[in-house]
Design a protein around this motif. Structure first.
Motif, PDB file in Angstrom:
ATOM      1  N   ARG A  41       0.807  -1.374  -0.267  1.00 41.85           N
ATOM      2  CA  ARG A  41      -0.130  -0.054   0.028  1.00 41.85           C
ATOM      3  C   ARG A  41       0.769   1.272  -0.066  1.00 41.85           C
ATOM      4  O   ARG A  41       2.005   1.120   0.431  1.00 41.85           O
ATOM      5  N   SER A  42       0.411   2.409  -0.426  1.00 41.33           N
ATOM      6  CA  SER A  42       1.030   3.604  -0.400  1.00 41.33           C
ATOM      7  C   SER A  42       0.900   4.182   0.913  1.00 41.33           C
ATOM      8  O   SER A  42      -0.112   4.433   1.501  1.00 41.33           O
ATOM      9  N   LEU A  43       1.873   4.663   1.349  1.00 46.56           N
ATOM     10  CA  LEU A  43       2.109   4.967   3.013  1.00 46.56           C
ATOM     11  C   LEU A  43       2.352   6.537   3.134  1.00 46.56           C
ATOM     12  O   LEU A  43       3.122   7.151   2.450  1.00 46.56           O
ATOM     13  N   VAL A  44       1.530   7.023   3.949  1.00 46.57           N
ATOM     14  CA  VAL A  44       1.844   8.492   4.281  1.00 46.57           C
ATOM     15  C   VAL A  44       2.459   8.304   5.693  1.00 46.57           C
ATOM     16  O   VAL A  44       2.009   7.706   6.752  1.00 46.57           O
ATOM     17  N   VAL A  45       3.479   9.205   5.959  1.00 48.33           N
ATOM     18  CA  VAL A  45       4.354   8.914   7.108  1.00 48.33           C
ATOM     19  C   VAL A  45       4.672  10.632   7.708  1.00 48.33           C
ATOM     20  O   VAL A  45       4.900  11.350   6.685  1.00 48.33           O
ATOM     21  N   PRO A  46       4.595  10.690   8.882  1.00 45.11           N
ATOM     22  CA  PRO A  46       4.886  12.180   9.440  1.00 45.11           C
ATOM     23  C   PRO A  46       6.188  12.590   9.147  1.00 45.11           C
ATOM     24  O   PRO A  46       7.208  11.655   8.997  1.00 45.11           O
ATOM     25  N   ARG A  47       6.495  13.669   9.554  1.00 46.05           N
ATOM     26  CA  ARG A  47       8.071  14.091   9.453  1.00 46.05           C
ATOM     27  C   ARG A  47       8.937  13.528  10.445  1.00 46.05           C
ATOM     28  O   ARG A  47       8.666  12.810  11.407  1.00 46.05           O
TER      29      ARG A  47
ATOM     30  N   TYR B  63       8.991  12.256  14.758  1.00 43.11           N
ATOM     31  CA  TYR B  63       7.885  11.684  15.228  1.00 43.11           C
ATOM     32  C   TYR B  63       8.252   9.960  15.721  1.00 43.11           C
ATOM     33  O   TYR B  63       8.747   9.287  14.829  1.00 43.11           O
ATOM     34  N   ASP B  64       7.934   9.673  16.858  1.00 41.15           N
ATOM     35  CA  ASP B  64       8.305   8.343  17.290  1.00 41.15           C
ATOM     36  C   ASP B  64       7.519   7.173  16.395  1.00 41.15           C
ATOM     37  O   ASP B  64       8.062   6.253  16.051  1.00 41.15           O
ATOM     38  N   VAL B  65       6.276   7.745  15.866  1.00 39.14           N
ATOM     39  CA  VAL B  65       5.596   6.612  15.273  1.00 39.14           C
ATOM     40  C   VAL B  65       6.208   6.482  13.886  1.00 39.14           C
ATOM     41  O   VAL B  65       6.186   5.142  13.136  1.00 39.14           O
ATOM     42  N   ARG B  66       6.970   7.436  13.218  1.00 41.93           N
ATOM     43  CA  ARG B  66       7.440   7.233  12.026  1.00 41.93           C
ATOM     44  C   ARG B  66       8.809   6.223  12.290  1.00 41.93           C
ATOM     45  O   ARG B  66       8.774   5.391  11.354  1.00 41.93           O
ATOM     46  N   GLU B  67       9.626   6.548  13.207  1.00 49.01           N
ATOM     47  CA  GLU B  67      10.715   5.572  13.421  1.00 49.01           C
ATOM     48  C   GLU B  67      10.038   4.192  13.632  1.00 49.01           C
ATOM     49  O   GLU B  67      10.769   3.306  13.345  1.00 49.01           O
ATOM     50  N   THR B  68       9.157   4.043  14.439  1.00 52.22           N
ATOM     51  CA  THR B  68       8.780   2.592  14.784  1.00 52.22           C
ATOM     52  C   THR B  68       8.137   2.021  13.667  1.00 52.22           C
ATOM     53  O   THR B  68       8.372   0.701  13.235  1.00 52.22           O
TER      54      THR B  68
END
Length: 314
Positions: A193-199, A202-207
């Motif tokens: 799937r095409s993914l949208v990730v924050p800048r 952000y911990d959630v991006r790294e995870t």
């Protein structure tokens, strides 16, 4: 050495300009320059190289002084606040930081309740990623922050109280078909799937990116960067899907939640500097936060898989 001299030094270090530093602290530039020179004379070392092509640059001595100066001024501010509360000069101030997802999912209501209970305590809010918030705590720019506990462990300079454990799930738009027919999906399936990730920050991006790396899957990006609210809006618009904390699904009927298998969890903690005694206002905020979370948990007020942790008494 005076606190005023240290404040002028920090102003120059932060903006790399004598003119703008003087404006930021509200004095004439010659006054700031004289005080900085007096500080250098007392310490016996040049702190600022004034001949830099792009403006003043800290010398090695200045770089060594920088974190100490920040800490000394923060300690002085905390001392003034604590004494002022005791003698009744003012009712206190709490500078609170939180990640955007926690601001969306928890903190806005906590701040409302706290203000109703303590209307004379001044609240200041900073919204940022966990890593910048931890740095702000260390510099004394924040009193408390809701941060994500990293897998590498907590910075020993901080005192942390775990308060929440929440799952990370896949957000997709309800206007489109579910990304998984069985209600859950793997990282390998998510990789299609095409993914949208924050800048970054952000911990959630790294995870998320670490989960892809662990699974040996290369993510397909639709959009990288942006704040959490922008990520959620892009998902709602159909730009792609995103891995987000379960707390953000509340009040967003245009988002569908699909769990990941194996699951991804994160722990949220209330953090402060370990070497500073919390003020009355900070203790009051901690009490309001924990009480609000307990009530919300008892009333099944969370969307998704969110568990309130029962901290020991500080």
């Amino acid at each position: 050495m005076t606190f005023t001299q240290l404040a002028y030094f920090l102003a120059v270090a932060d903006v790399r300009s004598f003119t703008r530093a003087a404006e930021s602290v509200g004095v004439a530039q010659p006054t700031l320059s004289r005080q900085l020179k007096a500080l250098e004379t007392e310490l016996g070392a040049e702190l600022v190289d004034r001949g830099g092509r792009d403006g003043p640059v800290l010398t090695p001595a200045g770089e060594a002084l920088l974190p100490l100066a920040r800490r000394m001024l923060a300690d002085a501010d905390s001392a003034r606040t604590a004494v002022a509360e005791i003698v009744g000069l003012r009712s206190g101030r709490v500078r609170v930081g939180a990640t955007p997802s926690l601001c969306i999912g928890v903190l806005a209501d906590v701040l409302r309740v706290f203000h109703e209970q303590h209307p004379d305590i001044r609240l200041e809010l900073v919204e940022d990623g966990s890593q910048p918030l931890v740095r702000s705590l260390a510099r004394g720019e924040l009193d408390l922050a809701l941060v994500i506990v990293p897998s590498t462990g907590v910075d020993p300079a901080l005192h942390t109280t775990p308060v929440l454990r929440e799952r990370l799930s896949v957000a997709s738009p309800t206007s489109e078909r579910s990304p998984a027919s069985r209600g859950s999906m793997s990282i390998r399936e998510l990789g299609r799937r095409s993914l949208v990730v924050p800048r970054r920050g952000y911990d959630v991006r790294e995870t998320t990116l670490q989960a892809f790396a662990d699974a040996g899957v290369e993510p397909r990006f639709a959009v990288e960067g942006g704040e959490m609210d922008a990520v959620l809006r892009m998902v709602e618009a159909g730009t792609g899907v995103a891995v987000v904390p379960d707390l953000v699904f509340a009040g967003r009927p245009r988002l569908r939640r699909t769990v990941l298998t194996p699951p991804l969890f994160r722990t949220v903690a209330l953090a402060r500097r370990a070497d500073l005694t919390p003020t009355h206002a900070m203790r009051a905020f901690r009490t309001s936060l924990l009480s609000f979370l307990a009530v919300l948990s008892a009333g099944d007020g969370f969307t998704g898989d969110v568990q309130v942790l029962r901290p020991a008494t500080e």
